[in-house]
Design a protein around this motif. Structure first.
Motif, short mmCIF file in Angstrom:
data_model
loop_
_atom_site.label_atom_id
_atom_site.label_comp_id
_atom_site.label_asym_id
_atom_site.label_seq_id
_atom_site.Cartn_x
_atom_site.Cartn_y
_atom_site.Cartn_z
N UNK A 19 8.30 10.11 19.29
CA UNK A 19 8.25 11.16 20.07
C UNK A 19 8.61 10.72 21.43
N UNK A 20 8.80 11.72 22.47
CA UNK A 20 8.95 11.31 23.74
C UNK A 20 8.43 12.64 24.84
N UNK A 21 8.20 12.32 25.91
CA UNK A 21 7.49 13.31 26.62
C UNK A 21 8.31 13.42 27.93
N UNK A 22 8.75 14.72 28.39
CA UNK A 22 9.31 15.02 29.57
C UNK A 22 8.71 16.01 30.40
N UNK A 23 8.81 15.84 31.63
CA UNK A 23 7.94 16.86 32.64
C UNK A 23 8.83 18.28 32.18
N UNK A 24 8.07 19.47 32.23
CA UNK A 24 8.36 20.57 32.24
C UNK A 24 8.25 21.68 33.48
N UNK A 25 8.57 22.74 33.61
CA UNK A 25 8.16 23.54 34.86
C UNK A 25 6.54 23.77 34.87
N UNK A 26 6.54 24.12 36.17
CA UNK A 26 5.05 24.32 36.53
C UNK A 26 3.96 23.34 35.96
N UNK A 27 4.28 21.94 36.20
CA UNK A 27 3.59 21.04 35.92
C UNK A 27 3.15 20.52 34.31
N UNK A 28 3.82 21.42 33.37
CA UNK A 28 3.81 21.49 32.09
C UNK A 28 4.38 20.10 31.58
N UNK A 29 4.10 19.64 30.33
CA UNK A 29 4.59 18.81 29.57
C UNK A 29 5.37 18.97 28.20
N UNK A 30 6.59 18.61 27.75
CA UNK A 30 7.12 18.91 26.67
C UNK A 30 7.33 17.63 25.93
N UNK A 31 6.86 17.79 24.71
CA UNK A 31 6.86 16.47 23.67
C UNK A 31 7.76 16.99 22.69
N UNK A 32 8.71 16.08 22.34
CA UNK A 32 9.76 16.26 21.13
C UNK A 32 9.49 15.08 20.55
N UNK A 33 9.53 15.41 18.92
CA UNK A 33 9.28 14.15 18.02
C UNK A 33 10.01 14.70 16.74
#
Length: 113
Positions: free
Chosen positions: A46-60
């Motif tokens: 899995x990896x984490x990227x920064x999303x809009x409005x301080x959110x985090x997006x995690x894909x795995x």
């Protein structure tokens, strides 16, 4: 089971795991049991990227090898289960909920007809 977090790539932290289990459950017991216990690998990344409005997006994604045969179902061949997932963490510092999406490629076509 082994887990490794890779943080050397600052904008893209990774989490990796790999394990080994002895099981006779085909598709986690949903398709039935295999004639005998067998050792099978499983793992995920899995990896984490920064999303809009301080959110985090995690894909795995994860995989789990299945025992190939199913007891009392001659000719059945069970493929490896593969799962894909995404998680949205709206505000990590105050997150009270997450939004999850996932799909699994489980069993598929194991027998003709």
């Amino acid at each position: 089971m082994a887990t490794k977090t890779v943080t050397q790539i600052k904008p893209l932290p990774l989490v990796l795991n790999l394990g080994y289990k002895a099981t006779n459950a085909s598709v986690f017991g949903l398709a039935g049991n295999a004639p005998a216990y067998k050792g099978r690998l499983f793992g995920a990344a899995a990896f984490v990227v920064k999303g809009p409005a301080k959110s985090q997006l995690i894909f795995g994604s994860e995989f789990a090898q299945q025992p190939r045969e199913v007891q009392n179902l001659p000719g059945a061949i069970v493929p490896t289960t593969i799962t894909y997932a995404a998680r949205i963490v709206p505000l990590p510092e105050r997150a009270k909920f997450n939004i999850d999406f996932g799909v699994a490629q489980a069993a598929g076509w194991i027998l003709p007809a």
